[in-house]
Design a protein around this motif. Sequence first.
Motif, PDB file in Angstrom:
ATOM      1  N   CYS A   8       0.805  -1.106  -0.104  1.00 31.81           N
ATOM      2  CA  CYS A   8       0.068  -0.041  -0.026  1.00 31.81           C
ATOM      3  C   CYS A   8       0.961   1.124  -0.051  1.00 31.81           C
ATOM      4  CB  CYS A   8      -0.951  -0.168   1.063  1.00 31.81           C
ATOM      5  SG  CYS A   8      -1.891   1.356   1.402  1.00 31.81           S
ATOM      6  N   CYS A  11       0.019   3.596   3.557  1.00 29.91           N
ATOM      7  CA  CYS A  11       0.665   2.953   4.880  1.00 29.91           C
ATOM      8  C   CYS A  11       1.771   1.990   4.841  1.00 29.91           C
ATOM      9  CB  CYS A  11      -0.751   2.496   5.781  1.00 29.91           C
ATOM     10  SG  CYS A  11      -1.054   0.860   5.113  1.00 29.91           S
ATOM     11  N   CYS A  38      -5.779  -3.127   0.718  1.00 30.68           N
ATOM     12  CA  CYS A  38      -4.748  -2.753   1.851  1.00 30.68           C
ATOM     13  C   CYS A  38      -5.055  -3.983   3.027  1.00 30.68           C
ATOM     14  CB  CYS A  38      -4.651  -1.335   2.175  1.00 30.68           C
ATOM     15  SG  CYS A  38      -3.579  -0.985   3.743  1.00 30.68           S
ATOM     16  N   CYS A  44      -7.522   1.877   6.269  1.00 33.79           N
ATOM     17  CA  CYS A  44      -6.816   2.710   5.173  1.00 33.79           C
ATOM     18  C   CYS A  44      -7.513   2.207   3.949  1.00 33.79           C
ATOM     19  CB  CYS A  44      -5.391   2.008   5.092  1.00 33.79           C
ATOM     20  SG  CYS A  44      -4.452   2.622   3.698  1.00 33.79           S
ATOM     21  N   SER A  46      -7.738   1.893   0.737  1.00 33.72           N
ATOM     22  CA  SER A  46      -6.832   1.822  -0.421  1.00 33.72           C
ATOM     23  C   SER A  46      -6.812   0.531  -1.031  1.00 33.72           C
ATOM     24  CB  SER A  46      -5.421   2.051  -0.003  1.00 33.72           C
ATOM     25  OG  SER A  46      -4.485   1.701  -0.750  1.00 33.72           O
TER      26      SER A  46
HETATM   27 ZN    ZN Z   1      -2.869   1.200   3.625  1.00 35.12          ZN
END
Ligand code: ZN
Length: 134
Positions: A8, A11, A38, A44, A46
């Motif tokens: 990712c 993060c 992710c 997160c 994503s």
């Molecule tokens: Zn992430």
Amino acid sequence: MKRVNIKCPYCGSRALLRSASVVYGKRAADPSAPYYVCAHFPACDSYVAAHRRTCLPMGTLANGPLRRKRIQAHAAFNRLWENGLMSKKQAYLWLQAKLDLPEQETHIGRFSEFRCEQVIRLCGSFFTTGKRAA
Ligand SMILES: [Zn+2]
């Protein structure tokens, strides 16, 4: 199925190959479609879609704002070829030349927000300059 290691970009966690229902829940149009998500999703936010046959990602993982930008960029770009002004292939060649990118990097799914803005601007000006010339 080939395993690819994807991180990712937000993060730094690993991205896991999961199904669309993980991301969209009951709203998933195609619940079994593969996605790289992710490992910290949904904290997160994503993910990116993957190709069903190869399970390779269609681009880089994107958060909400980037996903929206990519959708806008695709819409602006699709206008170039959907109405028959040029073929899809020609439209990609045009974009490639405008952005000065090699073919394998000219994919909106790999673009940053900055690049997406460029695509939206370039595709928009394609139509305004075309109109002025006509
Ligand atoms: Zn992430």
